[in-house]
Design an enzyme around this catalytic site. Structure first.
Site, PDB file in Angstrom:
ATOM      1  CG  HIS A 137      -5.967   1.813   6.613  1.00  0.00           C
ATOM      2  ND1 HIS A 137      -6.028   0.529   6.131  1.00  0.00           N
ATOM      3  CD2 HIS A 137      -7.136   2.015   7.281  1.00  0.00           C
ATOM      4  CE1 HIS A 137      -7.160  -0.029   6.493  1.00  0.00           C
ATOM      5  NE2 HIS A 137      -7.859   0.853   7.180  1.00  0.00           N
ATOM      6  NE  ARG A 183      -2.245   0.657   3.831  1.00  0.00           N
ATOM      7  CZ  ARG A 183      -1.602   1.341   4.780  1.00  0.00           C
ATOM      8  NH1 ARG A 183      -1.268   2.603   4.582  1.00  0.00           N
ATOM      9  NH2 ARG A 183      -1.289   0.775   5.921  1.00  0.00           N
ATOM     10  CE1 TYR A 222       1.562   2.476   8.601  1.00  0.00           C
ATOM     11  CE2 TYR A 222       0.399   4.174   9.831  1.00  0.00           C
ATOM     12  CZ  TYR A 222       0.483   3.343   8.734  1.00  0.00           C
ATOM     13  OH  TYR A 222      -0.497   3.369   7.769  1.00  0.00           O
TER      14      TYR A 222
END
Length: 386
Positions: free
Chosen positions: A281, A277, A290
């Protein structure tokens, strides 16, 4: 030897067992089905082969380019306040277009909320997807017209729906297949495990297509599983295969094979599309908190669109006129989507409480009144400011 010395001698062995139990189990290096390398070179695989015409190759490239353009426009529209939320598919185009183009018209699709490329392959108008994320419809398309179910927000539940539908297909004696999409995060859900159990026991004609994009929001795959995801299928009694999720040719070949297996009455297959990805998200997420920039850069070198373009150019299957025309078509699509969304009505806030219960509910009535008062407070504030 005394009792004390015997116990002392045993302690290290018990500690050793605890230590070894905590270690990650050893497993063979995961096998990855690949037909097109990141450098755009065609390679062969002993179990999966595909022979596509120049027109079909250009069609796959067009699908991926237009899907990415639509996705980028949707992200921009959300940032401009036109959509409430958007779940981008950036980087996952090959997994979705490859698997989507492997389907027959009579096959049935159960998506999550990110399968915009598969929706494109099934003929769903992109503006219907945006209407849902704007809050003016609940999907806007008839699932039976496209054999493409409405988006599912609850994580993993669509795999159960797909399994039940596939069991019904088998009982009807049809030779069509069902495909269920989910992510690596959803693979940790109990619904997915139950789907695997039922589909295996009833030999359901279903393909479980897991897009392992490496991150379940901010949780990496290695924090969710101690074995490669495709190997989980072994424990349920059906095959699993890992495919290069950034290779549209491999995704097409592997999914086509799994669907044909299902149609022959040989039961389910788990396909793990190993991809990434590239974006957040959803638009409410910040992946920089992160993920390392170096990780994204490494995956950018494996870009699914770039590798197919490289192959098309090297092989002479597409010329500059094709790419120029596609760029123009891409901009036309972006403009159409943008204008369609801006022409949509604003969602009615109070509609949130409609159809929650068939016969009404006192708690919903109370919440409706509270929300109405909250909405009215803005009008009062505006009036006072005049």
């Amino acid at each position: 030897m005394t009792v004390e010395s015997t116990a002392a001698a045993r302690k290290p062995r018990r500690a050793s067992k605890r230590t070894s139990a905590a270690k990650k189990p050893q497993s063979a290096e995961p096998q990855l089905v690949q037909l097109l390398t990141p450098e755009g070179e065609r390679v062969e695989h002993p179990d999966y082969s595909i022979d596509l015409s120049a027109e079909e190759l250009r069609g796959l490239y067009r699908d991926m380019v237009l899907t990415r353009r639509f996705d980028a426009e949707a992200t921009a529209l959300q940032r401009q306040g036109e959509l409430g939320l958007w779940a981008s598919l950036l980087g996952q185009e090959a997994a979705q277009i490859g698997s989507g183009r492997a389907l027959r018209d009579d096959d049935y699709v159960f998506p999550t909320y990110r399968e915009h490329g598969v929706a494109w392959c099934r003929g769903v108008d992109p503006t219907n997807l945006l209407g849902m994320f704007r809050g003016v419809n609940h999907g806007g398309w008839d699932p039976n017209s496209n054999n493409f179910h409405l988006y599912t927000i609850v994580i993993g539940s669509q795999t159960l729906h797909a399994t039940g539908y596939a069991m019904g297909v088998a009982k009807d004696g049809a030779d069509s297949a069902v495909i269920a999409y989910f992510g690596d995060g959803a693979s940790s859900q109990g619904d997915v495990a139950e789907s695997f159990t039922f589909s295996a026991v009833y030999n359901a004609p279903v393909v479980f297509f897991c897009q392992n994009n490496q991150w379940a929001i901010s949780e990496p795959t290695e924090r969710q599983t101690r074995v490669p995801l495709y190997q989980r299928a072994q424990g349920f009694g059906f095959p699993g295969v890992r495919v290069d999720g950034n290779d549209v040719l491999a995704c097409l070949a592997v999914t086509r094979s799994a669907l044909e297996r299902a149609r022959r009455g040989e039961g389910p297959t788990l396909v793990e599309a190993f991809t990434y990805r590239m974006g957040a998200h959803t638009t409410s997420d910040d992946p920089t908190k992160y993920r390392a920039d170096e990780e994204r850069a490494a995956w950018e070198a494996k870009d699914p669109i770039l590798r197919l373009r490289t192959y098309l150019e090297k092989s002479g299957e597409a010329d500059e006129a094709f790419f120029t025309a596609l760029d123009e078509e891409s901009e036309t699509l972006g403009k159409r989507v943008r204008e369609a969304v801006r022409a949509m009505p604003d969602p009615e806030p109070m509609a949130l409480f409609e159809h929650a219960y068939a016969d009404g509910n006192s708690l919903v009535d109370e919440e409706r009144a509270q929300f109405a008062a909250y909405q009215a407070s803005f009008a009062d504030s505006a009036e006072e400011g005049k």
